[in-house]
Design an enzyme around this catalytic site. Structure first.
Site, short mmCIF file in Angstrom:
data_model
loop_
_atom_site.label_atom_id
_atom_site.label_comp_id
_atom_site.label_asym_id
_atom_site.label_seq_id
_atom_site.Cartn_x
_atom_site.Cartn_y
_atom_site.Cartn_z
N GLY A 1 0.82 -1.20 0.00
CA GLY A 1 0.00 0.00 0.00
C GLY A 1 0.86 1.26 0.00
O GLY A 1 1.12 1.83 -1.04
N ASP B 1 3.10 -4.95 -15.45
CA ASP B 1 2.81 -3.96 -14.40
C ASP B 1 3.54 -2.67 -14.72
O ASP B 1 4.76 -2.67 -14.92
CB ASP B 1 3.28 -4.51 -13.05
CG ASP B 1 3.13 -3.52 -11.92
OD1 ASP B 1 2.25 -2.64 -12.01
OD2 ASP B 1 3.89 -3.63 -10.93
N HIS C 1 0.75 -6.59 -11.64
CA HIS C 1 1.29 -6.24 -10.33
C HIS C 1 1.12 -7.38 -9.32
O HIS C 1 2.00 -7.64 -8.51
CB HIS C 1 0.58 -4.98 -9.83
CG HIS C 1 1.19 -4.34 -8.64
ND1 HIS C 1 2.46 -3.80 -8.64
CD2 HIS C 1 0.71 -4.15 -7.38
CE1 HIS C 1 2.73 -3.30 -7.44
NE2 HIS C 1 1.69 -3.49 -6.66
N SER D 1 4.66 -5.39 -3.78
CA SER D 1 4.42 -3.95 -3.85
C SER D 1 5.15 -3.21 -2.71
O SER D 1 6.35 -3.38 -2.56
CB SER D 1 2.91 -3.68 -3.84
OG SER D 1 2.64 -2.35 -4.20
N TYR D 2 4.44 -2.41 -1.92
CA TYR D 2 5.11 -1.70 -0.83
C TYR D 2 5.60 -2.65 0.27
O TYR D 2 6.41 -2.26 1.11
CB TYR D 2 4.22 -0.61 -0.23
CG TYR D 2 5.00 0.37 0.62
CD1 TYR D 2 5.75 1.38 0.03
CD2 TYR D 2 5.02 0.26 2.01
CE1 TYR D 2 6.50 2.26 0.81
CE2 TYR D 2 5.76 1.14 2.79
CZ TYR D 2 6.50 2.13 2.18
OH TYR D 2 7.25 2.99 2.94
#
Length: 460
Positions: free
Chosen positions: A89, A382, A434, A185-186
């Site tokens: 996120g 992505d 992603h 991701s994060y």
């Protein structure tokens, strides 16, 4: 309310003590957290799963929600490793993404009420532990309201470590089990930061309870500078932006812009977004879900080019399912009645995110030197944290090459490409966005199997 088995636990534990089956005091919570049935679940469920809360800070009242899913009985869960999965996120739920639409065994049908079994669930290879982190994400909460607008990398990592220590006390049969941390991701920040804490606190312990072996991250935020270079290059080389905007982005945005974008950088990014049009940036060749634009977040995530939540239709199904009161009751969730609906991502947590180091590369270097297993994978469609950004970051480590770039195969078809460095393996997955396991579940399953066996991807 006391569980009806609670009063029987002492007698049962004494009966089985000679087998080393249970620890009376610690396993009472395990019995309490056992999930007996989820609304809408299919009939042929062959694995045990548990969910509930672990308090990570008594003073503030921070408690993190977990969902633990064992391997099916037929696959000998007692012999399988344990994987902790984290979504990013920052502010997004590992239950919404990792569990419900990627690697978990239960996926949600379009009615938002019924579940079906994922044939490529990672629990066929490992026991899976999903964590909603930090407090304020999903069902995880804090009794100190200010915690929700003061989140950041350091506290998230410390709370996750506190969670692990207490969770292993609750599930002592998993102490000393091979343990890995994975995410996307994060979580490209969360995973190495938590890995570093576990590694450092295991130092000097002959047989650590948390038997940490390595980590696996996908489409991961690794280094701000290389994320910028690689992302803008991907947009340009894939025909998503004009030549002039590509040049403008390089002039207006630098590595500092990742956390504090200048007005010029924001303008350049806005132009780029308009030029890209109504595509799904998380999977550029996949048609966006109908009416996706109505659901897009106006505010971006921590990184200005990153929309906070991947928003295919599957996200909608999670939003509906996990807000059903009967589902929350079955999951032992929302026991304190949080004053807001469960959401796939928390705007509050994300918008007020605090500390965020510009690079994870120093941690990579430390953990590579420690001999831990480190794999990085990337879906090549992505445009949010693209394969070019990942390749630039890994190249910056200047690692010797063990096996040069080669195609790997699934049933005679190219599944992607891989390069093996001394201390790190890079894998790409062709046609994946992603969330690699969402778009290419079979190839992601093969990737995990190779990671756990510490073997190269099949080259034929």
């Amino acid at each position: 309310m006391r569980h009806p088995l609670h009063s029987l636990l002492p007698a049962l534990c004494w009966a089985f003590l000679f087998l080393g089956v249970c620890n009376c005091l610690k396993n009472a919570d395990q019995v309490r957290d056992r999930i007996t049935h989820l609304p809408g679940q299919p009939a042929n469920v062959e694995f045990s799963h548990y969910s509930g809360y672990v308090t990570v800070n008594e003073t503030a009242g921070r408690a993190l929600f977990y969902w633990f899913i064992e391997s099916p009985a037929s696959r000998n869960p007692e012999k399988r490793p344990l994987i902790l999965w984290l979504n990013g996120g920052p502010g997004c739920s590992s239950i919404a993404y990792g569990a419900a639409e990627e690697i978990g065994p239960f996926h949600i049908k379009s009615d938002g009420k019924t579940l079906y079994l994922n044939p490529y669930s990672w629990n066929k290879l490992a026991n899976l532990l999903f964590l909603e982190s930090p407090a304020g994400v999903g069902f995880s909460y804090s009794n100190t309201t200010s915690d929700l607008n003061t989140s950041g990398d350091q506290r998230t990592a410390e709370d996750a470590y506190a969670f692990l220590v207490k969770w292993f006390d609750r599930f002592p049969q998993y102490k000393y089990r091979d343990f890995y941390i994975a995410g996307e991701s994060y979580a490209g920040h969360y995973v190495p930061q938590l890995s570093q804490i576990v590694y450092q606190r295991n130092k000097g312990i002959k047989n650590p309870v948390i038997n940490f072996k390595g980590f696996l991250v996908g489409n991961a935020v690794i280094d701000d500078y290389h994320d910028y270079i690689g992302t803008f290059e991907y947009w340009w080389t894939h025909g998503l932006i004009s030549d002039s905007t590509y040049k403008y982005l390089h002039i207006a945005c630098d590595s500092e812009s990742a956390t504090h974008p200048s007005s010029d950088c924001i303008r350049a990014l806005s132009i780029a977004e308009r030029e890209q049009g109504n595509i799904d940036p998380y999977s550029i060749y996949t048609p966006p879900c109908a009416n996706t634009s109505a659901l897009q977040h106006n505010l971006r995530g921590h990184y200005p080019w990153m929309s906070r939540a991947y928003d295919p239709c599957t996200e909608r199904y999670s939003q509906f399912y996990f807000n059903i009161p009967e589902v929350q009751k079955a999951l032992h969730a929302n026991v304190t009645r949080i004053p807001y609906p469960w959401a796939t991502c928390s705007d509050l947590v994300s918008n007020y995110w605090g500390d965020s180091p510009v690079s994870m590369l120093p941690i990579y270097r430390e953990l590579i030197a420690a001999g831990l297993r480190i794999w990085v994978f990337s879906g090549d469609t992505d445009s949010v944290v693209p394969v070019t950004a990942t390749r630039y970051s890994i190249d910056a480590l200047k690692l010797p090459t063990v096996a040069n770039w080669y195609p790997w195969y699934d049933n005679g078809k190219v599944g992607g490409w891989s390069q093996i460095y001394k201390g790190l393996t890079l894998v790409t997955v062709t046609g994946a966005g992603h969330e690699v396991p969402l778009h290419r579940p079979r190839q992601a399953f093969i990737l995990l199997r190779s990671f756990l066996e510490n073997k190269p991807l099949p080259n034929a």
